[in-house]
Scaffold this active site. Sequence first.
Site, mmCIF file in Angstrom:
data_model
loop_
_atom_site.group_PDB
_atom_site.id
_atom_site.type_symbol
_atom_site.label_atom_id
_atom_site.label_comp_id
_atom_site.label_asym_id
_atom_site.label_seq_id
_atom_site.Cartn_x
_atom_site.Cartn_y
_atom_site.Cartn_z
ATOM 1 N N HIS A 86 -12.139 -1.069 -4.835
ATOM 2 C CA HIS A 86 -10.893 -0.320 -4.681
ATOM 3 C C HIS A 86 -9.706 -1.036 -5.323
ATOM 4 O O HIS A 86 -8.591 -0.501 -5.350
ATOM 5 C CB HIS A 86 -10.614 -0.026 -3.200
ATOM 6 C CG HIS A 86 -10.303 -1.235 -2.352
ATOM 7 N ND1 HIS A 86 -11.263 -1.903 -1.629
ATOM 8 C CD2 HIS A 86 -9.145 -1.884 -2.100
ATOM 9 C CE1 HIS A 86 -10.702 -2.907 -0.964
ATOM 10 N NE2 HIS A 86 -9.414 -2.916 -1.238
ATOM 11 N N ASP A 117 -18.352 -2.051 -2.459
ATOM 12 C CA ASP A 117 -16.944 -2.399 -2.676
ATOM 13 C C ASP A 117 -16.785 -3.688 -3.481
ATOM 14 O O ASP A 117 -16.243 -4.682 -2.983
ATOM 15 C CB ASP A 117 -16.228 -2.525 -1.331
ATOM 16 C CG ASP A 117 -14.721 -2.401 -1.478
ATOM 17 O OD1 ASP A 117 -14.264 -2.121 -2.599
ATOM 18 O OD2 ASP A 117 -14.007 -2.576 -0.476
ATOM 19 N N SER A 200 -5.179 -9.181 0.711
ATOM 20 C CA SER A 200 -6.297 -10.127 0.698
ATOM 21 C C SER A 200 -7.595 -9.478 0.246
ATOM 22 O O SER A 200 -8.634 -10.139 0.227
ATOM 23 C CB SER A 200 -6.486 -10.742 2.088
ATOM 24 O OG SER A 200 -6.811 -9.733 3.035
#
Length: 479
Positions: A86, A117, A200
């Site tokens: 993402h 991811d 983060s």
Amino acid sequence: MQRAIVLAALFLASFAFGAEQVSAPVVSVPEVEDSRWTRTIERVASGVVTIQVDLTRAFDTEWNMSSQATGFVVDAKRGLILTNRHVVTPGPVTAQAVFLNREEVKLYPVYRDPVHDFGFYRYDPSKLRFIKPTELKLHPNGAQVGREIRVIGNDAGEQLSILAGTLARLDRQAPNYGLGKYNDFNTFYYQAASSTSGGSSGSPVIDIEGRVVALNAGGSTAAASSFYLPLDRVERALRLIQEGKPVSRGTLQTVFTHTPFDEVRRLGLRNETEAEVRRKFPSGTGMLVVSEVQRGSPAEKIIEPGDILVRINDELSVDFNTLATVLDEGVGQTVKLTLERGGEVLERKLTVQDLYEITPDAYIEFGDAVVHNLSWQQARHINVPISGVYVANPGYVLGAAAVPRGAVITEVDGKPIATLEEFEGVLRNMKDGARATVRYFTIDDPKTAQWRVVRMDRRWFPAATCRRDDTLGTWPCTR
């Protein structure tokens, strides 16, 4: 006699006291570990970067916006940076990396996984003049319950934050970020209470030796829990990219969940099967169970939700890594599944589909609107076949007709639309000011078809078709 014993005791005590005075100072174990952590963090920090991202177009689950995240160098010679999917994003993006010494370099997207991811950016190492970043090594087998870890990244927008934690779980289900959002599946996630927050994403999760044992991916807003992606598939993808080979990804258009043995028994797992699995995997706690079968897929009429996966190609399979290895290496081939359903053993065969075939890699921009093929990410949310054109941004033309973002167009001017190419063929014949009837449904109400009349605008918004090119790291457009 008693007096002699007392004198002897005093003598020994004085001797011990004297020895204590001349011995070297004792350093506690925590102090030694703190010192090792300090040296490790100093060594790897130069390889961690802040990533500034501008999503130039809305695409799939993402809206056009600006954000920042974290990445880290995994190949200093080739200039490869690992971060989250993402962060790389599935659509057009411009990005730059800011290193520890505040040097900036431009980033180009190289790869983003269709499901998991993680993704990679590329930069030109020759553009760095004042820093030689540390290359962080991936260590997938280093993740163990109870292991102390540190998350080094751009937490909450800070240039460099270091968060401590202890790995608590290695078999957590992938986090669910909500309807219409990007969600990972068919993988375990790790969990620790490190309280990571925005910025983060993509941070390395390192052990005391400085090896990366996981990739930070998300966190809970209601607790201190943070969620990390395992590195098994990441390591494979990195190796193939370094070798200049395509990263093959296979799928059955089926979502599996890891289910504990006590629940699997209620689904009809046979006692002899459980005994065999526990004997081969003594530390295992469950098995893979079919959770979703995508509508319209080849698997829809062959397997069902609740089926227990026992074997794949005659090999016992109880974790996602075994399943993914067979599928990724067997695109276009037939796999044999051994399932159990209500105590009955079933043998099924399916052809492994190329996952990229159901992952959009192009879009059409017209009238300030952006549309592309419906993705599996969105189709599984609303339980519809992967067919139709998804409205990522309604823009002026579709917005004026009250067609919302997230709509799926299935018909234009009476012509069925299943793919972006079919939509482009209809669009090509529409002149400026021409009107057409559009049929669509929305994510909120996928069972109800709606119609709107759309007026084409080519004067202010020229139409263009753009397709992703990972070699260039851009999306060249044709008008």
